[in-house]
Design a protein around this motif. Sequence first.
Motif, short mmCIF file in Angstrom:
data_model
loop_
_atom_site.label_atom_id
_atom_site.label_comp_id
_atom_site.label_asym_id
_atom_site.label_seq_id
_atom_site.Cartn_x
_atom_site.Cartn_y
_atom_site.Cartn_z
N ASN A 131 0.83 -1.21 0.00
CA ASN A 131 0.00 0.00 0.00
C ASN A 131 0.86 1.26 0.00
N PHE A 132 1.62 1.47 -1.07
CA PHE A 132 2.42 2.69 -1.20
C PHE A 132 1.80 3.67 -2.19
N GLU A 133 0.58 3.38 -2.68
CA GLU A 133 -0.05 4.26 -3.67
C GLU A 133 -0.27 5.67 -3.12
N HIS A 134 -0.73 5.75 -1.89
CA HIS A 134 -1.07 7.06 -1.31
C HIS A 134 0.17 7.95 -1.23
N THR A 135 1.27 7.43 -0.73
CA THR A 135 2.50 8.23 -0.58
C THR A 135 3.03 8.66 -1.94
N PHE A 136 3.06 7.74 -2.88
CA PHE A 136 3.60 8.08 -4.20
C PHE A 136 2.70 9.07 -4.93
N ASN A 137 1.39 8.92 -4.78
CA ASN A 137 0.45 9.82 -5.43
C ASN A 137 0.62 11.26 -4.94
N HIS A 138 0.75 11.44 -3.64
CA HIS A 138 0.92 12.79 -3.10
C HIS A 138 2.28 13.37 -3.47
N TRP A 139 3.31 12.55 -3.57
CA TRP A 139 4.61 13.07 -3.99
C TRP A 139 4.57 13.52 -5.45
N VAL A 140 3.92 12.75 -6.31
CA VAL A 140 3.81 13.14 -7.73
C VAL A 140 3.07 14.46 -7.86
N TYR A 141 2.00 14.63 -7.10
CA TYR A 141 1.25 15.88 -7.20
C TYR A 141 2.06 17.07 -6.70
N SER A 142 2.98 16.85 -5.79
CA SER A 142 3.82 17.95 -5.31
C SER A 142 4.79 18.42 -6.38
N VAL A 143 5.12 17.59 -7.34
CA VAL A 143 5.97 17.97 -8.48
C VAL A 143 5.02 18.20 -9.66
N ARG A 144 4.57 19.42 -9.81
CA ARG A 144 3.45 19.68 -10.72
C ARG A 144 3.76 19.32 -12.17
N TRP A 145 4.97 19.62 -12.64
CA TRP A 145 5.29 19.30 -14.04
C TRP A 145 5.28 17.78 -14.26
N LEU A 146 5.69 17.03 -13.24
CA LEU A 146 5.67 15.57 -13.36
C LEU A 146 4.24 15.05 -13.38
N ALA A 147 3.39 15.60 -12.52
CA ALA A 147 1.99 15.17 -12.50
C ALA A 147 1.30 15.51 -13.81
N PHE A 148 1.57 16.69 -14.34
CA PHE A 148 0.98 17.09 -15.62
C PHE A 148 1.44 16.16 -16.74
N SER A 149 2.73 15.84 -16.76
CA SER A 149 3.26 14.95 -17.80
C SER A 149 2.66 13.55 -17.69
N MET A 150 2.48 13.07 -16.46
CA MET A 150 1.87 11.76 -16.28
C MET A 150 0.42 11.74 -16.75
N ASN A 151 -0.29 12.85 -16.57
CA ASN A 151 -1.67 12.92 -17.06
C ASN A 151 -1.72 12.76 -18.57
N VAL A 152 -0.83 13.47 -19.27
CA VAL A 152 -0.78 13.36 -20.74
C VAL A 152 -0.39 11.95 -21.15
N TYR A 153 0.59 11.39 -20.47
CA TYR A 153 1.04 10.03 -20.75
C TYR A 153 -0.12 9.05 -20.62
N TYR A 154 -0.83 9.15 -19.50
CA TYR A 154 -1.91 8.20 -19.22
C TYR A 154 -3.03 8.29 -20.26
N ALA A 155 -3.35 9.49 -20.69
CA ALA A 155 -4.50 9.69 -21.57
C ALA A 155 -4.19 9.45 -23.04
N THR A 156 -2.92 9.34 -23.43
CA THR A 156 -2.59 9.25 -24.85
C THR A 156 -1.86 7.96 -25.23
N LEU A 157 -0.72 7.70 -24.60
CA LEU A 157 0.12 6.59 -25.02
C LEU A 157 -0.57 5.24 -24.87
N HIS A 158 -1.49 5.14 -23.95
CA HIS A 158 -2.19 3.87 -23.74
C HIS A 158 -2.89 3.40 -25.01
N PHE A 159 -3.34 4.32 -25.83
CA PHE A 159 -4.01 3.97 -27.08
C PHE A 159 -3.08 4.08 -28.29
#
Length: 335
Positions: free
Chosen positions: A103-131
Amino acid sequence: MTTTQPLESTAEATTQRGPVGPTGPEDSAGTETGRKRRSWIPGPILPQRFRPTNRPKLWLEIALIALGYYLYTLTRLAAPSHATAAQQRGHDILHLEHYLGLNFEHTFNHWVYSVRWLAFSMNVYYATLHFIVPIVLLVWVYFKFPDRYRAVRTVMIAMTLIALFGFYFYSLAPPRLLQGGNFVDTFKLLNPWGQPASTSDGVAGLGSSTNEYAAMPSLHIGWSTWCALVIAHLAQRKWVKALGIAYPLCTFAVIIGTANHYVLDAVFGLVTLGLGFLVQRIVQGRKVFAAPPAPAGDAPQPQQPPQADTTAAEKPDNGSSTSAEPARPSIHPRM
């Protein structure tokens, strides 16, 4: 002095050396070993005429995609009625992961959100590359490796169908939608498409077109690992292979960092991929990345043993006193 050795019996030679053929005794033994190794997997269940290895028709591939989307729509339409069960299952998954130490999802999720450019990049990654990546890869294999395409595509179809059954019968609220989970929904707060938080929901702001409770198993992990295996086996350049292997690892970080999946979702995504490979093996009866068997008419002919050259033996030796034709007495004219 020339001695003549007795000829070896054909039956004895076969018994001692094994059957003589184009593969040789070693290959024959290897074939028997291979049969024993895969004897536990049934199949192929399809007749030979329904297991071609050539490139399929394009309209068939389009029809399969349409069928897959139709089945996905059925799971999406049924999702609202499963909301209560999906929330309860989300808490059950967290309790199980806490017991397993995952159960490390909570810690990693909050750390990613603290690095805004990383969180933004992950959002684009998740919504596009999967398809994008699986589609590009299917097109690449379709034109570059037509004899491997059917097997590769069958694995993906089987994996996706199994996942759709999971979405329908085991609706699961992802961490970002889990009530009381205290996860950060990075997509709503940092929407890459420029929509306000009040209107964005789900992937690319298309909440009404996606199944919000399609978390178990994770097709992001299943598809990305499928892509990695295809690239690792078929690509020629080492750096391309390295990118392919890194793809599912990056995808795992993205789905956890954006709170779209639990760790166990990823685990069962790999299990679903394994079942897809098993289904393909049962249906077609051969390994996915193995070269397809050659047609019966193209089978290599057995090698013939070299024949002794008897031309020299048949020709008379000019320097010898003995000739093949008997000598005739010379005729002397009378004087």
